[in-house]
Design a protein around this motif. Structure first.
Motif, short mmCIF file in Angstrom:
data_model
loop_
_atom_site.label_atom_id
_atom_site.label_comp_id
_atom_site.label_asym_id
_atom_site.label_seq_id
_atom_site.Cartn_x
_atom_site.Cartn_y
_atom_site.Cartn_z
N ARG A 47 -24.18 -24.80 -48.63
CA ARG A 47 -23.25 -25.89 -48.93
C ARG A 47 -22.46 -25.55 -50.18
N GLY A 48 -21.15 -25.75 -50.11
CA GLY A 48 -20.30 -25.43 -51.25
C GLY A 48 -20.63 -26.23 -52.49
N ALA A 49 -21.14 -27.43 -52.31
CA ALA A 49 -21.48 -28.27 -53.46
C ALA A 49 -22.60 -27.67 -54.30
N TRP A 50 -23.39 -26.75 -53.72
CA TRP A 50 -24.51 -26.15 -54.44
C TRP A 50 -24.07 -25.01 -55.37
N LEU A 51 -22.91 -24.45 -55.15
CA LEU A 51 -22.51 -23.24 -55.88
C LEU A 51 -22.16 -23.54 -57.34
N LYS A 52 -22.71 -22.73 -58.23
CA LYS A 52 -22.41 -22.92 -59.64
C LYS A 52 -21.17 -22.11 -60.02
N PRO A 53 -20.48 -22.48 -61.08
CA PRO A 53 -19.33 -21.70 -61.54
C PRO A 53 -19.72 -20.24 -61.78
N GLU A 77 -16.62 -26.73 -47.56
CA GLU A 77 -16.52 -26.90 -49.01
C GLU A 77 -16.74 -25.58 -49.74
N ALA A 78 -17.66 -24.76 -49.24
CA ALA A 78 -17.86 -23.44 -49.84
C ALA A 78 -16.59 -22.59 -49.71
N MET A 79 -15.97 -22.66 -48.54
CA MET A 79 -14.74 -21.91 -48.32
C MET A 79 -13.61 -22.43 -49.21
N ARG A 80 -13.53 -23.74 -49.36
CA ARG A 80 -12.47 -24.34 -50.16
C ARG A 80 -12.62 -24.04 -51.64
N ARG A 81 -13.85 -24.03 -52.14
CA ARG A 81 -14.08 -23.84 -53.58
C ARG A 81 -13.91 -22.39 -54.02
N ALA A 82 -14.10 -21.47 -53.10
CA ALA A 82 -14.16 -20.05 -53.48
C ALA A 82 -12.81 -19.36 -53.34
N ARG A 83 -12.65 -18.30 -54.11
CA ARG A 83 -11.54 -17.36 -53.90
C ARG A 83 -12.00 -16.38 -52.84
N LEU A 84 -11.25 -16.26 -51.75
CA LEU A 84 -11.74 -15.64 -50.52
C LEU A 84 -11.32 -14.18 -50.38
N PHE A 85 -12.31 -13.37 -50.00
CA PHE A 85 -12.09 -11.95 -49.74
C PHE A 85 -12.86 -11.58 -48.46
N VAL A 86 -12.40 -10.56 -47.77
CA VAL A 86 -13.03 -10.14 -46.52
C VAL A 86 -13.05 -8.62 -46.45
N ASP A 87 -13.92 -8.07 -45.60
CA ASP A 87 -13.84 -6.63 -45.41
C ASP A 87 -12.65 -6.28 -44.52
N THR A 88 -12.38 -7.09 -43.49
CA THR A 88 -11.24 -6.87 -42.61
C THR A 88 -10.66 -8.22 -42.17
N ARG A 89 -9.41 -8.49 -42.54
CA ARG A 89 -8.81 -9.79 -42.23
C ARG A 89 -8.88 -10.12 -40.75
N ARG A 90 -8.48 -9.17 -39.94
CA ARG A 90 -8.35 -9.42 -38.50
C ARG A 90 -9.64 -9.95 -37.89
N PHE A 91 -10.76 -9.36 -38.25
CA PHE A 91 -12.02 -9.75 -37.62
C PHE A 91 -12.66 -10.95 -38.31
N VAL A 119 -29.87 -21.75 -54.55
CA VAL A 119 -28.44 -21.47 -54.64
C VAL A 119 -27.87 -21.97 -55.96
N ARG A 120 -28.28 -23.15 -56.39
CA ARG A 120 -27.75 -23.71 -57.64
C ARG A 120 -28.05 -22.81 -58.84
N ALA A 121 -29.13 -22.04 -58.77
CA ALA A 121 -29.51 -21.17 -59.89
C ALA A 121 -28.96 -19.75 -59.75
N ALA A 122 -28.32 -19.45 -58.62
CA ALA A 122 -27.99 -18.06 -58.30
C ALA A 122 -26.61 -17.62 -58.78
N ASP A 123 -26.56 -16.39 -59.26
CA ASP A 123 -25.28 -15.75 -59.59
C ASP A 123 -24.67 -15.08 -58.36
N ILE A 124 -25.53 -14.64 -57.44
CA ILE A 124 -25.10 -14.07 -56.17
C ILE A 124 -25.90 -14.75 -55.07
N VAL A 125 -25.22 -15.18 -54.00
CA VAL A 125 -25.88 -15.79 -52.85
C VAL A 125 -25.54 -14.95 -51.63
#
Length: 317
Positions: free
Chosen positions: A205-211, A231-245, A187-193
């Motif tokens: 774990r959010g701590a593993w995500l690189k900028p 922590e992953a949720m807190r660090r990221a800008r969040l998007f979903v396919d459907t808010r409700r679900f 994860v630390r090396a990944a551009d997409i996880v």
């Protein structure tokens, strides 16, 4: 009575970019009405998930998916088996019955791939996949289609042999695909996880995500299931396919909200809004997260696409 097509999704070769394009166009046309019903077996993780959707004047349909998470582990076949029924939206005429495990896999992969195409960095070079079940191969192929810049795929699974088997089965020119035993390092090396598990405890774990990383969460569809920590949720800008679900039913959101890590208002946009406007990634350093929660509208769009493809090929033969 007009003929109702019987379509075997497993026998219908589908181009990933074409299907992603159909999903993009379907969202631009409007989602319509969507409903969800989940029946769960008492004392077991098994369930029957029913998605229904209606795009007025175009089409309506329903997908019934039997979800048995333990099937693959005990050699009982796929974890998910589904049947889709498609109706004409102008007069209610049944058009097609679609079977085959490839339907849900293609829909799920196209959903995530469209999200990644709108949010991941254009120069993404490394993909980390957490999970090596039946969905993982399709997820990888669709991600590679929308991000041909990817040159390395690292696959991690709690059962290492499954990760090695999947890596050995995949061959893509110009792409190094291998199994890894250290999820954190991958994860630390990944551009997409991409997380494709049925886990009830975080595998990411959010701590593993690189900028600049983009996170694709696929597996959870109940409040008890959770692939990423708060922590992953807190660090990221969040998007979903459907808010409700996503916000109401998926453990990453329900638990992070309950813990105060995020609020429902932190979801920037859902997929239809992403397809319609430039509300995605703001910088190369921003971490983005897309929750693939599913929805009957996605199944309906893919059913329409498969129906059109089957009709077109029948006319050519």
């Amino acid at each position: 009575m007009a003929t109702i097509l019987a379509i075997d999704a497993d026998a219908l070769a589908v181009d990933p970019l074409w299907l992603v394009g159909r999903l993009r166009e379907g969202h631009r046309q409007g989602i319509g009405v969507v409903e969800r019903l989940l029946l769960e077996e008492p004392g077991a993780p098994n369930g029957l998930l029913t998605w229904t959707a209606w795009q007025p004047g175009a089409a309506l349909g329903a997908k019934l998916a039997a979800v048995f998470p333990g099937n693959e582990g005990r050699g009982a076949g796929p974890n998910i088996r589904s049947v889709v029924v498609l109706f004409d939206g102008r007069d209610g005429r049944p058009q097609a019955v679609i079977t085959g495990e490839s339907f849900t896999r293609a829909k799920t992969a196209a959903d995530s791939a469209l999200g990644a195409d709108l949010l991941a960095r254009p120069d993404a070079a490394t993909l980390a996949v957490l999970g090596a079940g039946a969905q993982a191969e399709m997820q990888i192929r669709y991600m590679l289609a929308v991000r041909p810049s990817i040159r390395r795929v690292a696959i991690w699974n709690r059962t290492a042999d499954k990760a090695r088997a999947l890596a050995a089965a995949l061959s893509v020119p110009g792409v190094e695909i291998g199994a890894v035993e250290d999820a954190e390092a991958a994860v630390r090396a990944a551009d997409i996880v991409s997380c494709v598990t049925a886990s009830r405890t975080p595998v990411l774990r959010g701590a593993w995500l690189k900028p600049g990383a983009h996170v694709d969460l696929v597996g959870s569809f109940t409040p008890e299931m959770r692939e990423a920590d708060g922590e992953a949720m807190r660090r990221a800008r969040l998007f979903v396919d459907t808010r409700r679900f996503a916000v109401g039913h998926c453990g990453e959101f329900t638990r992070a909200i309950a813990a105060g890590a995020i609020t429902a208002a932190d979801v920037v946009a859902e997929l239809a809004e992403l397809c319609a406007a430039a509300v995605g990634r703001r910088s190369a350093e921003e971490i983005t997260l897309f929750k693939n929660a599913g929805g009957g509208h996605l199944d309906l769009m893919v059913a329409r696409a498969f129906h059109d493809l089957a009709v077109g090929r029948a006319q050519q033969s």
